[in-house]
Scaffold this motif. Structure first.
Motif, PDB file in Angstrom:
ATOM      1  N   ARG A   1      21.141 -23.739  -8.024  1.00 47.11           N
ATOM      2  CA  ARG A   1      22.265 -23.788  -7.084  1.00 47.11           C
ATOM      3  C   ARG A   1      21.742 -23.854  -5.661  1.00 47.11           C
ATOM      4  NH1 ARG A   1      26.074 -18.666  -7.427  1.00 47.11           N
ATOM      5  NH2 ARG A   1      26.953 -19.552  -5.561  1.00 47.11           N
ATOM      6  N   GLU A   2      22.565 -24.454  -4.800  1.00 46.77           N
ATOM      7  CA  GLU A   2      22.207 -24.576  -3.394  1.00 46.77           C
ATOM      8  C   GLU A   2      22.625 -23.297  -2.665  1.00 46.77           C
ATOM      9  OE1 GLU A   2      20.496 -27.306  -2.369  1.00 46.77           O
ATOM     10  OE2 GLU A   2      20.610 -27.855  -4.477  1.00 46.77           O
ATOM     11  N   VAL A   3      21.687 -22.740  -1.896  1.00 43.80           N
ATOM     12  CA  VAL A   3      21.967 -21.545  -1.106  1.00 43.80           C
ATOM     13  C   VAL A   3      21.448 -21.769   0.308  1.00 43.80           C
ATOM     14  CG1 VAL A   3      21.923 -19.951  -3.070  1.00 43.80           C
ATOM     15  CG2 VAL A   3      19.817 -20.410  -1.810  1.00 43.80           C
ATOM     16  N   TRP A   4      21.906 -20.918   1.214  1.00 44.04           N
ATOM     17  CA  TRP A   4      21.485 -20.989   2.607  1.00 44.04           C
ATOM     18  C   TRP A   4      20.620 -19.780   2.912  1.00 44.04           C
ATOM     19  CZ3 TRP A   4      22.684 -25.117   5.662  1.00 44.04           C
ATOM     20  CH2 TRP A   4      23.605 -26.022   5.134  1.00 44.04           C
ATOM     21  N   VAL A   5      19.477 -20.042   3.539  1.00 44.86           N
ATOM     22  CA  VAL A   5      18.531 -18.976   3.856  1.00 44.86           C
ATOM     23  C   VAL A   5      18.483 -18.823   5.373  1.00 44.86           C
ATOM     24  CG1 VAL A   5      16.150 -18.200   3.663  1.00 44.86           C
ATOM     25  CG2 VAL A   5      17.177 -19.541   1.822  1.00 44.86           C
ATOM     26  N   GLY A   6      18.625 -17.566   5.811  1.00 47.74           N
ATOM     27  CA  GLY A   6      18.602 -17.264   7.233  1.00 47.74           C
ATOM     28  C   GLY A   6      17.324 -16.560   7.626  1.00 47.74           C
ATOM     29  N   PRO A   7      17.322 -15.928   8.797  1.00 45.19           N
ATOM     30  CA  PRO A   7      16.135 -15.210   9.239  1.00 45.19           C
ATOM     31  C   PRO A   7      15.808 -14.060   8.287  1.00 45.19           C
ATOM     32  CG  PRO A   7      17.941 -15.034  10.852  1.00 45.19           C
ATOM     33  CD  PRO A   7      18.422 -15.842   9.719  1.00 45.19           C
ATOM     34  N   SER A   8      14.534 -13.739   8.168  1.00 50.54           N
ATOM     35  CA  SER A   8      14.037 -12.680   7.284  1.00 50.54           C
ATOM     36  C   SER A   8      14.439 -12.937   5.838  1.00 50.54           C
ATOM     37  CB  SER A   8      14.557 -11.308   7.724  1.00 50.54           C
ATOM     38  OG  SER A   8      14.229 -11.064   9.064  1.00 50.54           O
ATOM     39  N   SER A   9      14.543 -14.194   5.457  1.00 49.38           N
ATOM     40  CA  SER A   9      14.871 -14.609   4.088  1.00 49.38           C
ATOM     41  C   SER A   9      16.187 -14.044   3.586  1.00 49.38           C
ATOM     42  CB  SER A   9      13.734 -14.235   3.134  1.00 49.38           C
ATOM     43  OG  SER A   9      12.557 -14.917   3.492  1.00 49.38           O
ATOM     44  N   GLN A  10      17.156 -13.889   4.471  1.00 47.68           N
ATOM     45  CA  GLN A  10      18.498 -13.478   4.047  1.00 47.68           C
ATOM     46  C   GLN A  10      19.165 -14.665   3.363  1.00 47.68           C
ATOM     47  OE1 GLN A  10      20.060 -12.366   7.867  1.00 47.68           O
ATOM     48  NE2 GLN A  10      19.827 -10.181   7.410  1.00 47.68           N
ATOM     49  N   VAL A  11      19.702 -14.418   2.176  1.00 51.45           N
ATOM     50  CA  VAL A  11      20.286 -15.490   1.376  1.00 51.45           C
ATOM     51  C   VAL A  11      21.802 -15.337   1.360  1.00 51.45           C
ATOM     52  CG1 VAL A  11      20.284 -16.604  -0.878  1.00 51.45           C
ATOM     53  CG2 VAL A  11      18.261 -15.404  -0.101  1.00 51.45           C
ATOM     54  N   THR A  12      22.485 -16.467   1.422  1.00 54.12           N
ATOM     55  CA  THR A  12      23.941 -16.477   1.293  1.00 54.12           C
ATOM     56  C   THR A  12      24.362 -17.789   0.664  1.00 54.12           C
ATOM     57  OG1 THR A  12      26.035 -16.248   2.468  1.00 54.12           O
ATOM     58  CG2 THR A  12      24.278 -17.406   3.618  1.00 54.12           C
ATOM     59  N   ASP A  13      25.539 -17.786   0.070  1.00 58.07           N
ATOM     60  CA  ASP A  13      26.040 -19.044  -0.487  1.00 58.07           C
ATOM     61  C   ASP A  13      27.005 -19.726   0.475  1.00 58.07           C
ATOM     62  OD1 ASP A  13      28.061 -17.173  -0.766  1.00 58.07           O
ATOM     63  OD2 ASP A  13      28.687 -17.868  -2.749  1.00 58.07           O
ATOM     64  N   GLU A  14      27.163 -19.174   1.682  1.00 56.84           N
ATOM     65  CA  GLU A  14      28.045 -19.758   2.687  1.00 56.84           C
ATOM     66  C   GLU A  14      27.266 -20.676   3.624  1.00 56.84           C
ATOM     67  OE1 GLU A  14      30.335 -16.932   4.875  1.00 56.84           O
ATOM     68  OE2 GLU A  14      30.748 -15.746   3.083  1.00 56.84           O
ATOM     69  N   ALA A  15      27.821 -21.860   3.828  1.00 53.18           N
ATOM     70  CA  ALA A  15      27.222 -22.799   4.773  1.00 53.18           C
ATOM     71  C   ALA A  15      27.414 -22.265   6.192  1.00 53.18           C
ATOM     72  CB  ALA A  15      27.885 -24.166   4.633  1.00 53.18           C
ATOM     73  N   PRO A  16      26.649 -22.758   7.150  1.00 50.99           N
ATOM     74  CA  PRO A  16      26.876 -22.333   8.537  1.00 50.99           C
ATOM     75  C   PRO A  16      28.318 -22.607   8.962  1.00 50.99           C
ATOM     76  CG  PRO A  16      24.832 -23.545   8.380  1.00 50.99           C
ATOM     77  CD  PRO A  16      25.518 -23.670   7.048  1.00 50.99           C
ATOM     78  N   ARG A  17      28.766 -21.842   9.886  1.00 50.81           N
ATOM     79  CA  ARG A  17      30.162 -21.897  10.370  1.00 50.81           C
ATOM     80  C   ARG A  17      30.512 -23.303  10.852  1.00 50.81           C
ATOM     81  NH1 ARG A  17      33.307 -17.564  12.905  1.00 50.81           N
ATOM     82  NH2 ARG A  17      34.855 -18.489  14.253  1.00 50.81           N
ATOM     83  N   HIS A  18      31.702 -23.788  10.435  1.00 52.92           N
ATOM     84  CA  HIS A  18      32.197 -25.091  10.865  1.00 52.92           C
ATOM     85  C   HIS A  18      33.039 -24.939  12.127  1.00 52.92           C
ATOM     86  CE1 HIS A  18      30.949 -27.447   7.399  1.00 52.92           C
ATOM     87  NE2 HIS A  18      31.277 -26.397   6.649  1.00 52.92           N
TER      88      HIS A  18
END
Length: 192
Positions: free
Chosen positions: A120-137
């Motif tokens: 599955r596609e996930v979004w990774v942020g700073p410090s390897s924080q994972v979320t399934d939400e895309a960046p804010r539109h």
């Protein structure tokens, strides 16, 4: 012959809102009308700057969040390692490889977790924080701005409307007392 069409509608509206010199209007009617106009003017003078201020601050905050999330998050294809049911949602643990080849593992809460081994596609942020939400539109920012602007207008308007309803109730009570007094005076008149 009276006015017809839009002119008669405007004339009717004008009289309905008290913009006439009707000799039958009582002082209580004129007072209620003046207080209603004053509250409307207060609302119309305070609502636009309040809505603009609230909308501007929410919009600026939303644009900052958009830029920050786009700059710090990147999308990766991850493999689901395990899915644990929680009271609200599911805790999904995934593993992925960074563009430099480093293997990473992280977890996030989702409502649909999938199964172990699924990609599955996930979004990774700073410090390897994972979320399934895309960046804010940007549409979310615009929607939040409109919601806050309209909400602030309602938050200002509701107390003013409540105050007007209290004024109207008090004026109605006064009108009823005057009406009863007029009927009592009329009932005591002698008819020759």
């Amino acid at each position: 012959m009276g006015p017809s069409g839009a002119a008669s509608g405007f004339d009717r509206l004008r009289r309905r809102f008290g913009f006439d010199h009707n000799a039958l209007r009582r002082d209580v009617d004129r007072r209620q009308w003046m207080l209603g106009i004053a509250l409307l003017m207060l609302f119309l003078s305070l609502a636009p700057p309040l809505c603009a201020w609230a909308g501007r601050s929410v919009y600026a905050s939303g644009v900052r969040a958009e830029r920050q999330e786009r700059a710090t998050r990147h999308e990766v294809s991850a493999t689901v390692l395990r899915v644990e049911d929680m009271r609200s949602g599911r805790k999904v643990t995934v593993t992925w490889r960074e563009p430099d080849g480093t293997a990473r593992t992280g977890s996030f809460t989702a409502f649909h977790g999938g199964t172990a081994g699924q990609r599955r596609e996930v979004w990774v942020g700073p410090s390897s924080q994972v979320t399934d939400e895309a960046p804010r539109h940007h549409t979310r920012t615009v929607g939040d701005t409109l919601t806050v602007a309209l909400g602030s207008a309602m938050a200002l308007g509701m107390p003013l409307l409540g105050l007007y309803l209290i004024i109207r109730y008090r004026c109605d009570q006064r009108r009823y007392r005057l009406w009863d007094a007029e009927w009592a005076r009329f009932g005591t008149r002698r008819i020759p």
